[in-house]
Design a protein around this motif. Sequence first.
Motif, PDB file in Angstrom:
ATOM      1  N   GLY A  86      62.728  82.237  -8.758  1.00 39.41           N
ATOM      2  CA  GLY A  86      63.071  82.176  -7.808  1.00 39.41           C
ATOM      3  C   GLY A  86      63.972  81.371  -7.257  1.00 39.41           C
ATOM      4  O   GLY A  86      64.737  80.457  -6.799  1.00 39.41           O
ATOM      5  N   ARG A 103      66.360  88.665  -4.971  1.00 37.69           N
ATOM      6  CA  ARG A 103      65.385  89.304  -4.674  1.00 37.69           C
ATOM      7  C   ARG A 103      65.908  91.160  -3.611  1.00 37.69           C
ATOM      8  O   ARG A 103      64.559  91.812  -3.625  1.00 37.69           O
ATOM      9  CB  ARG A 103      65.261  88.440  -3.380  1.00 37.69           C
ATOM     10  CG  ARG A 103      64.111  87.356  -3.579  1.00 37.69           C
ATOM     11  CD  ARG A 103      64.540  85.800  -2.487  1.00 37.69           C
ATOM     12  NE  ARG A 103      66.391  86.193  -2.100  1.00 37.69           N
ATOM     13  CZ  ARG A 103      66.370  85.281  -1.203  1.00 37.69           C
ATOM     14  NH1 ARG A 103      65.477  83.818  -0.837  1.00 37.69           N
ATOM     15  NH2 ARG A 103      67.252  84.769  -1.234  1.00 37.69           N
ATOM     16  N   LYS A 114      63.934  86.537 -10.880  1.00 40.61           N
ATOM     17  CA  LYS A 114      63.028  86.614  -9.657  1.00 40.61           C
ATOM     18  C   LYS A 114      61.242  85.323 -10.113  1.00 40.61           C
ATOM     19  O   LYS A 114      61.272  84.816  -8.936  1.00 40.61           O
ATOM     20  CB  LYS A 114      62.442  88.233  -9.475  1.00 40.61           C
ATOM     21  CG  LYS A 114      63.556  89.012  -8.940  1.00 40.61           C
ATOM     22  CD  LYS A 114      63.104  90.364  -9.286  1.00 40.61           C
ATOM     23  CE  LYS A 114      63.664  91.787  -8.976  1.00 40.61           C
ATOM     24  NZ  LYS A 114      62.859  93.079  -8.851  1.00 40.61           N
ATOM     25  N   ASP A 117      71.795  87.848  -5.575  1.00 46.66           N
ATOM     26  CA  ASP A 117      70.698  87.394  -5.129  1.00 46.66           C
ATOM     27  C   ASP A 117      69.171  87.621  -5.941  1.00 46.66           C
ATOM     28  O   ASP A 117      69.503  89.912  -5.179  1.00 46.66           O
ATOM     29  CB  ASP A 117      70.137  87.793  -4.078  1.00 46.66           C
ATOM     30  CG  ASP A 117      68.837  87.075  -3.145  1.00 46.66           C
ATOM     31  OD1 ASP A 117      68.135  86.721  -3.614  1.00 46.66           O
ATOM     32  OD2 ASP A 117      69.055  87.355  -1.823  1.00 46.66           O
TER      33      ASP A 117
END
Length: 456
Positions: free
Chosen positions: A54, A122, A51, A120
């Motif tokens: 990114g 996110r 996180k 992912d």
Amino acid sequence: MRTLVASLLLWGLVGCTAANTNTPVSTEAAHAGAPLPFIEDDYARALAEAKAKGIPLFVDVWAPWCHTCRSMKAYVLSDKSLARHADRFVWLEVNTDLTQNAAFQEKFPIEFWPTLYVIDPRAEKPLLRFAGSATVSQLEKLFEDGERAYKGGVTGAEALLARGDALHAEGRSTEAIETLTEALAEAPADWSRRGRALESLMTAMYGAMQVEPCAKKALELLPGTPRSLSWANAAMFGLMCAVSMPEDAAGVKELRAGLEAKVVDAMGAPVIEMSGDDRSGLYEARLMAREVAKDEAGKKVLAEEWLTFLEAEAAKAPNPEARTVFDSHRMGAAMKLGTPERAIPALEQSEKDLPQDYNPPARLATLYRTVGRLDDALAASDRALARVQGSRRLSVMSGRVDILVARKDTAAAVKTLEEALAFAKTLPAVQTSPRMVKNLEKKLAGLQAEAQPAPK
């Protein structure tokens, strides 16, 4: 070749007695000088780093008993050329023997070992799930596919493949199968990812036990797919599906024969780049086909060829960790051949070289029992249980019961089963095999029934 969940109990998962410490098996030997900075068994830390940076999270889900997992570590993930990819992902490895990783497994269930994920961070959603082994070049394509799925923007067959990967990773097998089938139908004949898409489709279909459609689809699509490791794996899964079909299913013999011929082809010329472990997996699939065909003579010939191949691969392994990749299959081939004693020296050497690894003594316990060395078997099971972690303890204890029964020590066998079942209740549900628990309960019921006095 990936280890199937249906065959976890097949080779060498036995041994037994002592307290579970849940201390991780050290992976220092496996990762010595490794080019990718894997975080070990700490999903929260890896997720936070991904996180913060990114970038997506790449996860290697493995287990110490899994020969293909160990092959990937010894021969692929250790390749120095992978160092240039170190900054593309945050890297995590998850050992499913450890109860501390149960939460990860609940979030991301697996059917095969090893399983590679791209996640992912996110939304903590899987973008890609790949089961089994890969060459370095295939691994690099997986990196690219995972990164592209993270960034988005792909269209056509590429988008369908990405969608199919994500659906399969989420456990939505039926939708994944439909989407991957559509991707293969829409893609041009020269699509560079045709092999991987077919392999993913076969994996999903076998995992969903759609065995007849799987076998038929393999025979339909293999001829239009370029030869590669993915092609070989797809042929193997097609054969496994055919072998799993009911004996009275229409056309089952033809499907088995056709797919066995494809696996034989995969092992022939022109040579497909694959590891010794991958080739060994193809031998195993062929042997299963000979067994369901009740071809005893063919099975013995093939088992001898398989074992000779494994002995040669082990002899040229660069280090003890790499050599142990072949231990479980050497044991299985020797037992199929009816010469279990042939595998004993190799397992004894592995235990000497890797004294913290529970697998060599666990497998030795089975081999010693098989050849009638019951005292040695019991001692080996003691050593195995002193080192084993988590749910693998159940397999080790089950093997110990077999040794105790052979020694005609019913009381000790019953006690071991009771301890095993009590221990099973302490394990996270996601890490406990219902099949193993049922097997233990069945053994206990049988022994208790034998111990009952005959009615007067």
